[in-house]
Design a protein around this motif. Sequence first.
Motif, PDB file in Angstrom:
ATOM      1  N   GLN A 197       6.139  -3.286   5.332  1.00 41.12           N
ATOM      2  CA  GLN A 197       4.997  -3.953   4.698  1.00 41.12           C
ATOM      3  C   GLN A 197       5.472  -5.240   4.032  1.00 41.12           C
ATOM      4  O   GLN A 197       4.821  -6.280   4.136  1.00 41.12           O
ATOM      5  CB  GLN A 197       4.354  -3.044   3.655  1.00 41.12           C
ATOM      6  N   ASP A 247       0.862  -1.177   0.000  1.00 41.28           N
ATOM      7  CA  ASP A 247       0.000   0.000   0.000  1.00 41.28           C
ATOM      8  C   ASP A 247       0.903   1.233   0.000  1.00 41.28           C
ATOM      9  O   ASP A 247       1.468   1.599   1.032  1.00 41.28           O
ATOM     10  CB  ASP A 247      -0.906  -0.010   1.225  1.00 41.28           C
ATOM     11  N   PHE A 248       1.040   1.857  -1.154  1.00 42.46           N
ATOM     12  CA  PHE A 248       1.924   3.013  -1.290  1.00 42.46           C
ATOM     13  C   PHE A 248       1.379   4.244  -0.570  1.00 42.46           C
ATOM     14  O   PHE A 248       2.106   5.216  -0.392  1.00 42.46           O
ATOM     15  CB  PHE A 248       2.184   3.314  -2.762  1.00 42.46           C
ATOM     16  N   ASN A 249       0.128   4.218  -0.150  1.00 43.45           N
ATOM     17  CA  ASN A 249      -0.467   5.333   0.583  1.00 43.45           C
ATOM     18  C   ASN A 249      -0.417   5.131   2.098  1.00 43.45           C
ATOM     19  O   ASN A 249      -0.846   6.003   2.847  1.00 43.45           O
ATOM     20  CB  ASN A 249      -1.922   5.541   0.144  1.00 43.45           C
ATOM     21  N   SER A 250       0.101   3.997   2.536  1.00 45.38           N
ATOM     22  CA  SER A 250       0.153   3.678   3.959  1.00 45.38           C
ATOM     23  C   SER A 250       1.240   4.488   4.661  1.00 45.38           C
ATOM     24  O   SER A 250       2.250   4.870   4.057  1.00 45.38           O
ATOM     25  CB  SER A 250       0.453   2.186   4.135  1.00 45.38           C
ATOM     26  N   ASP A 251       1.025   4.729   5.945  1.00 48.38           N
ATOM     27  CA  ASP A 251       2.037   5.384   6.771  1.00 48.38           C
ATOM     28  C   ASP A 251       3.166   4.413   7.128  1.00 48.38           C
ATOM     29  O   ASP A 251       4.243   4.838   7.524  1.00 48.38           O
ATOM     30  CB  ASP A 251       1.418   5.928   8.063  1.00 48.38           C
TER      31      ASP A 251
END
Length: 125
Positions: free
Chosen positions: A16, A6-10
């Motif tokens: 990941q 998930d490239f939008n994850s913090d």
Amino acid sequence: MIIEIDFNSDEAIYMQLCNQIILGIATSQFREGEQLPSVRQLAETIGINMHTVNKAYSILQQDGFVKIDRRRGAIIAIDINKLKALSEAQSELAVVLARAICKGLDRQDIHGLVDKLYDNYERNS
């Protein structure tokens, strides 16, 4: 196993990746002695930097999930030290449990969740 980032994850991409591989081991999608994709191959497949994959593999090696072989690359090799694993699990679960309690979950909720997750891993093994 399909690794999903998930490239939008913090959460950092290398973490990941580590977590996805550990989940794959827990669900027997990766087995002892199985070779993981090369750093270059996995980086290209996911669309990330090779250094990120290399960092994830290094962490997995430090944590006892893989061994790095110069000729074969990263290989699933679980270091089974039950006392160490128990200590690590306790440290990690302490924070997760504290967060859950702060969010209003009670002992029954937590036990139910742990049982459900454990059943999923046993079913997929």
